[in-house]
Write an enzyme that holds these catalytic residues in place. Sequence first.
Site, PDB file in Angstrom:
ATOM      1  N   CYS A 163      -7.470   7.806   6.216  1.00 58.30           N
ATOM      2  CA  CYS A 163      -6.591   8.106   5.083  1.00 58.30           C
ATOM      3  C   CYS A 163      -5.887   9.455   5.212  1.00 58.30           C
ATOM      4  CB  CYS A 163      -7.386   8.043   3.788  1.00 58.30           C
ATOM      5  SG  CYS A 163      -8.232   6.457   3.590  1.00 58.30           S
ATOM      6  N   HIS A 304      -5.606  14.342  -3.046  1.00 58.90           N
ATOM      7  CA  HIS A 304      -5.997  13.080  -2.416  1.00 58.90           C
ATOM      8  C   HIS A 304      -6.399  12.099  -3.515  1.00 58.90           C
ATOM      9  CE1 HIS A 304      -7.172  10.416   0.748  1.00 58.90           C
ATOM     10  NE2 HIS A 304      -8.446  10.430   0.427  1.00 58.90           N
ATOM     11  N   GLU A 315     -13.294  16.965  -4.134  1.00 60.28           N
ATOM     12  CA  GLU A 315     -11.975  17.576  -3.985  1.00 60.28           C
ATOM     13  C   GLU A 315     -11.783  18.662  -5.038  1.00 60.28           C
ATOM     14  OE1 GLU A 315      -7.257  16.560  -3.274  1.00 60.28           O
ATOM     15  OE2 GLU A 315      -8.558  14.976  -4.052  1.00 60.28           O
ATOM     16  N   LYS A 336      -1.894   8.474  -6.619  1.00 59.13           N
ATOM     17  CA  LYS A 336      -2.621   7.228  -6.352  1.00 59.13           C
ATOM     18  C   LYS A 336      -3.004   6.507  -7.642  1.00 59.13           C
ATOM     19  CE  LYS A 336      -4.673   8.469  -1.870  1.00 59.13           C
ATOM     20  NZ  LYS A 336      -4.196   9.854  -1.691  1.00 59.13           N
ATOM     21  N   HIS A 341      -4.185   3.297  -3.267  1.00 63.21           N
ATOM     22  CA  HIS A 341      -4.424   4.087  -2.059  1.00 63.21           C
ATOM     23  C   HIS A 341      -3.811   3.365  -0.860  1.00 63.21           C
ATOM     24  CE1 HIS A 341      -5.973   6.694   0.829  1.00 63.21           C
ATOM     25  NE2 HIS A 341      -7.267   6.669   0.555  1.00 63.21           N
ATOM     26  N   PHE A 400     -12.024   8.664   5.975  1.00 60.63           N
ATOM     27  CA  PHE A 400     -13.290   8.256   6.581  1.00 60.63           C
ATOM     28  C   PHE A 400     -13.409   8.881   7.975  1.00 60.63           C
ATOM     29  CE2 PHE A 400     -14.076   3.883   4.314  1.00 60.63           C
ATOM     30  CZ  PHE A 400     -14.229   4.548   3.115  1.00 60.63           C
TER      31      PHE A 400
END
Length: 414
Positions: A163, A304, A315, A336, A341, A400
């Site tokens: 991502c 994010h 975050e 998002k 996403h 990830f």
Amino acid sequence: MTRRVVVTGMGVISPLGNRVDTFWNALLEGKSGISRLDRFDASDFACQIAGQVNDFEPEDYIDKKDARRMDRFAQFAVAAAKQAMEQSGLEITEENEEEVGVYIGSGIGGITTLSENIITLHERGPKRVSPLLIPMMISDMASGQVSIQFGAKGPNSSPISACATGTNAIGDAFKIIERGQADVMICGGSESAIVPVAFAGFTNAKAICTSYNDRPTEASRPFDAHRDGFVLGEGAGILVIEELEHAQTRGATILAEVVGYGMSGDAYHVTAPAPEGAGAARAMRFALKDAHINPAEIDYINAHGTSTDLNDKFETMAIKNAFGDYAYQVAISSTKSMTGHLLGAAGGIEAIACVMSIQDQIVPPTINLTTPDPECDLDYVPGQARPIKVDCVMSNSFGFGGHNASIILKRFTQ
């Protein structure tokens, strides 16, 4: 002397529309692009919603024969790149083709083509598998096809960092221009992973939202106490960036300047972020250092903000770590909440949202933030877009594998 790098063109394919203006206006309106799945029968799936791209006709951008030889993610990339080049006024000719590069990533690549051909293999045998399976499924083909379609012969590669891919692509392209290896880069991310096997995998990993099938527009709710996972989206966000004097010489309109890039690795876990967002904080600090700016100079952070429990909490902690007390003053939002996403494409469309924030002096909201998580206590611009002074912005992407990337863009001044 360090070469300055500016943004001169942008293109979007997204759940909120397939043009930059449509996408941007929908963000400012707080419109959700999440809906019930209609790509396949999801009745047996715990998650039955997604951020789907609608009204996309590849032939609007690509020759029909060529389009049939591309996976959907590559079609998205070519379409968004064409938009970006048209806005930029960029023409690739024999005189400049070696100075124009392409750096477009995808987190997953052609999983649609792969899934279809696995079914063909089991149902009809190996001879019926497409001879184009491999060149259609490999993740570098968004970058490869854009290069082929438009004749760009400069640096060409495709980062794959889950991502964080789209942000890494823009940041890496920025550095390629900065160090003089190209004058222009077409960069960003593209993704189309709305297929049954991806849904099953994300669901079983307990990463994806399963509690809002009857209320899809409320499903993506970053920083909210009732979030329960991300919503899968698809699309592409592509930018044309170029060396300042090159842009000025050809009379291009300068939309923003790219000034900082930072990345880091968590070295912790394949899916979970490092405790307290330590790796994310490093990426933000590296970007600030690269841009030679202080935290208090950032007016807006496009977070994010995935709507997962750990990401949003960590975050928040990472921003506090990197920004100190100023973390409570800076405007932050997660787009998002409206797009879902887009995985490897997220950093591309979110960078475009940042450029538009600078252009229009307004930041998009975080929708569905109705019950703030006490552990997420910063200013996430809930509910409605906010007009503010926007001269300098940061965009965050974390993936990830512990990949973290941040870029910083500024209003262009001589």
